[in-house]
Structure formats: structure tokens, C-alpha cells
Design an enzyme around this catalytic site. Structure first.
Site, PDB file in Angstrom:
ATOM      1  N   HIS A 148      -4.826  -5.300  -2.179  1.00  0.00           N
ATOM      2  CA  HIS A 148      -5.887  -5.204  -1.174  1.00  0.00           C
ATOM      3  C   HIS A 148      -6.136  -3.743  -0.865  1.00  0.00           C
ATOM      4  O   HIS A 148      -5.423  -3.129  -0.075  1.00  0.00           O
ATOM      5  CB  HIS A 148      -5.489  -5.976   0.099  1.00  0.00           C
ATOM      6  CG  HIS A 148      -6.521  -5.889   1.182  1.00  0.00           C
ATOM      7  ND1 HIS A 148      -6.215  -6.048   2.516  1.00  0.00           N
ATOM      8  CD2 HIS A 148      -7.870  -5.655   1.132  1.00  0.00           C
ATOM      9  CE1 HIS A 148      -7.314  -5.909   3.234  1.00  0.00           C
ATOM     10  NE2 HIS A 148      -8.325  -5.676   2.418  1.00  0.00           N
ATOM     11  N   GLU A 160      -2.376  -2.883   0.256  1.00  0.00           N
ATOM     12  CA  GLU A 160      -1.421  -3.986   0.403  1.00  0.00           C
ATOM     13  C   GLU A 160      -1.159  -4.598  -0.971  1.00  0.00           C
ATOM     14  O   GLU A 160      -2.105  -4.945  -1.684  1.00  0.00           O
ATOM     15  CB  GLU A 160      -1.967  -5.050   1.353  1.00  0.00           C
ATOM     16  CG  GLU A 160      -2.045  -4.603   2.797  1.00  0.00           C
ATOM     17  CD  GLU A 160      -2.616  -5.668   3.712  1.00  0.00           C
ATOM     18  OE1 GLU A 160      -2.003  -5.951   4.755  1.00  0.00           O
ATOM     19  OE2 GLU A 160      -3.688  -6.221   3.384  1.00  0.00           O
ATOM     20  N   ASN A 198      -4.924  -7.839   8.189  1.00  0.00           N
ATOM     21  CA  ASN A 198      -5.879  -8.797   8.744  1.00  0.00           C
ATOM     22  C   ASN A 198      -5.203  -9.903   9.542  1.00  0.00           C
ATOM     23  O   ASN A 198      -5.794 -10.446  10.478  1.00  0.00           O
ATOM     24  CB  ASN A 198      -6.742  -9.398   7.637  1.00  0.00           C
ATOM     25  CG  ASN A 198      -7.862  -8.471   7.217  1.00  0.00           C
ATOM     26  OD1 ASN A 198      -8.271  -7.591   7.970  1.00  0.00           O
ATOM     27  ND2 ASN A 198      -8.364  -8.647   6.001  1.00  0.00           N
TER      28      ASN A 198
END
Length: 402
Positions: A148, A160, A198
Site C-alpha cells: 500500500h 504498508e 486506514n
């Protein structure tokens, strides 16, 4: 030499499938580090669009004296272009960066699994989709990971790395080493909805919107309260910046997977998206972004507010979820700190916990739980253990050192 042994060697050839803003940025990251990269799109028009994104980005860097002309030319010289997906065959690492469509990603992974050598690592760039479901489309799920990148990829340091239950540890290690050599700061986590950043940011924003919807404070009071605790901007302003439709989509995806009420979007958020109030990109969200426009607040100002409680409530709820991640062995404290500080420019959660103190955070969370009776608000055991330790700050310091 086995396939596992080869993954420890330097990765020198990378293929990136999908050259939108994010995919093109990923190409630039690897090419800038001196790797040979092939950018792949589905037709010539999309390919030229991707090439244009990289050209514009590198020209801008040159104009700002961030790179020299020779460095720009060298970077571009490391990139080749293709509309043939089978050109991934010689890559040591393939990064898929198409839009967030699970079926499309699974189709691509079925193809590239058959087209690449067994030592190649296959990575999906996703911000929320299940890497495990994507890996399940392949015959060799042990070589599949999630990456990510944060936007814009050439600038943002954080990446990530998402491992699944199948992912071979040597491949995770190889990619982490590669990213570090590219100037990135990787953190590793398991495959859960939202990953680290997130999974903490979106529920915080959803909770803030819910508090606004329920009349706890005006939009200005809410945003100001959270800036005062060290955040770069208030949650409503941030939601407008990200895009309220994006927040809604991630909330829905996370709630669908977890059924955690903290992930459920507030009714106001759904109404805003249905009305086209997406935030900055649409010209209006919680605030107006068109010069001269002044629609005022979305909901009537409550006769009595509880704005003085907001920072304490939102911060305690957030830190409770931070400690839940550690308690369930999902992520380490230093990875969480790195993720939230680099990914969101927010204070490091464990610095915030130390500043407020575990005893006070527990008191706030217990008050919240007593008011809502919401199981998701129950203080996690780790928070209780820290607060009840003989020396809570020493216990917190020990936890961070693990």
C-alpha cells in the site's frame, strides 16, 4: 538455488501493471532507485497517459531542483513501456496497481501467476481490499503480498507491506529491503480490513462525522478541538480533502468485513454522498470550496453542544483501537507510530498515550462505554493492564520496547 533463496538476492527488474496516478508514481519510485521497470497498460492511449504523468512529475522535480537533468534522463532511461501483459515474464517483482476492483485484480493475478518465473514476487497495490482473496486466484499464493503506497508515491515515505497466511517470510523480507533501499519506510502487518493506517484513520473520521451528525458540536468546534491535540487538520476538513465518497466506500468495506459498528458510516455521510457533496473535488462537502460560495453548515447548530468533551472522547476511542491492534498481535507499537505519523502526519499514538497517561485514557474510555453501552467501546484489556500497573508510564515504555 531454490526460489526462496533467490528472493533474498537484489530485485533488479520490476513490472508495474496499471499506470494511473498511483501506478505511474510507483514506476517513478523504482526507476529513480536505478531499477529497470516496465510499465504496462491495456492500450496505447492509457500507456501514453501514464507516460505523461511520469514526464510531468519528473519535469516538476527538475524545475524545483530536486533532481538534475542527468538524473531525470537516467530515471526515464530505466523505464520501458508495453501494452502486452505477458511482458511481466522477466520481472523479479510485479506490482499490480489498477483500480480497487477485486474481480479485475484476481483476473490479473491469475494471468501473471502463469506468466512469471517461480522466484518472482507478485504484489497488489491496494488500500483496503483483501490480499488473501487476490492471492487465492493464483497457484502460488505464498509469493503474493500487498503493497500500500501512499499518494503521491514518489513523495510519501510510508509503504504498508501486507502479508497473508500464505506469504513466504523471505519474500516479505526481500520487499522490505528493496523499499528501504528506495528511500521508503516500510511497515509490515497482516491482512485485515484497512491494514494499519486506514483501520485507525477511517473509524476516527467516521466517529467525528457521527458526533457532528448527532449535534455534539459545530463543524468548526469539532475541527478546532482535534487540531488543538496536535493533528494537522480537523477530521471534517480531512474527510473533505480525501473525498467523502472515498471515506464512505472504505467504511462500507470495513464494516462488511468486521461488522464493527465503529466502522459503520454515519447517516449524514451517506446523505452527503448521495447529494454529490464529495468535498474539495466537488466544490462542497462539510465546507464550501468554490470562491464566493457560502451554503453554511449542513445541519442546524445545536442549542447546546458538548464540544468540550470531543477531543477526549475521540482520542480515547482512537487510542483504545491502537491498543487493540497491539493486544491482538496485529501490529507492533513502533509500526503503528510510524504508520500514523508518516501516513497521516498525526501525532504518534504512543506519544499521545504517554502524554495523556494510560490512567486518564482509561477513565475517558470507561465514561464513553458507560454512556453508549456499545461493546466496541469497552476498554481493551491491554489499556486496563497499563492503567492498573504499579507504574503505568514504565509499563507503557516497556510495551513500546517490545
Amino acid at each position: 538455488m531454490t526460489a526462496t533463496q533467490k528472493t533474498h538476492q537484489n530485485i533488479s527488474n520490476v513490472a508495474v501493471i496499471g499506470l494511473g496516478t498511483m501506478g505511474a508514481g510507483i514506476v517513478e519510485v523504482f526507476a529513480r532507485a536505478g531499477l529497470d521497470v516496465i510499465g504496462i497498460e491495456y492500450n496505447d492511449q492509457a500507456l501514453e497517459r501514464g507516460r505523461g504523468i511520469i514526464t510531468k512529475s519528473t519535469d516538476r522535480a527538475l524545475a524545483k531542483n530536486k533532481i538534475t537533468e542527468a538524473e531525470r534522463d537516467a530515471l526515464l532511461g530505466h523505464i520501458t513501456w508495453s501494452t502486452d501483459r505477458s511482458d511481466v515474464s522477466g520481472a523479479d517483482l510485479v506490482v499490480e496497481a489498477v483500480n480497487e476492483n477485486l474481480d479485475l485484480k484476481r483476473e490479473i493475478f491469475r494471468d501473471i501467476d502463469a506468466m512469471t518465473s517461480e522466484h518472482a514476487i507478485l504484489a497488489t497495490n491496494t488500500s483496503s481490499l483483501s490480499v488473501t482473496q487476490i492471492a487465492a486466484a493464483t497457484q502460488n499464493p505464498e509469493r503474493v503480498i500487498g503493497l500500500h503506497f501512499f499518494n503521491p508515491a514518489p513523495v510519501q515515505k510510508l509503504v504498508e507491506i501486507i502479508r497473508t497466511v500464505h506469504t513466504d517470510a523471505s519474500r516479505t523480507e526481500a520487499v522490505a529491503h528493496l523499499l528501504a533501499s528506495c528511500g521508503k519506510t516500510p511497515i509490515v502487518c497482516g491482512d485485515r480490513a484497512g491494514f494499519v493506517v486506514n483501520a485507525l484513520l477511517i473509524p476516527y473520521l467516521a466517529s467525528a462525522i457521527r458526533h457532528y451528525d448527532e449535534g455534539f458540536a459545530t463543524r468548526e468546534q469539532l475541527d478546532e478541538a482535534m487540531v488543538e491535540v496536535g493533528n494537522p487538520m480537523g477530521p471534517l476538513t480531512l474527510s473533505d480533502l480525501i473525498g467523502n465518497d472515498v471515506i464512505l466506500a472504505v467504511c462500507e468495506y470495513m464494516y462488511d468485513e468486521t461488522k464493527n459498528p465503529l466502522h459503520a458510516p454515519a447517516p449524514l455521510l451517506r446523505q452527503m454522498c448521495a447529494a454529490g457533496l464529495m468535498g474539495r473535488k466537488s466544490g462542497r462537502g462539510f465546507y464550501d470550496y468554490v470562491e464566493g460560495a457560502d451554503h453554511g453548515p449542513l445541519i442546524a447548530e445545536p442549542p447546546v453542544t458538548r464540544h468540550d468533551e470531543l477531543a477526549g472522547r475521540l482520542t480515547a476511542e482512537y487510542l483504545n483501537e491502537v491498543l487493540r491492534m497491539v493486544q491482538t498481535n496485529y501490529a507492533r507499537p513502533d509500526d503503528i507510530d510510524t504508520g500514523m505519523s508518516l501516513g497521516c502526519r498525526m501525532p504518534k499514538p504512543f506519544d499521545l498515550l504517554a502524554e495523556i497517561g494510560p490512567v486518564e485514557v482509561l477513565r475517558r474510555q470507561e465514561k464513553l462505554y458507560a454512556e453508549t453501552a456499545q461493546p466496541a467501546h469497552r476498554p481493551v484489556l491491554l489499556l486496563e493492564q497499563l492503567a492498573q500497573a504499579d507504574d503505568p508510564q514504565a509499563a507503557l515504555t516497556e510495551l513500546r520496547a517490545r
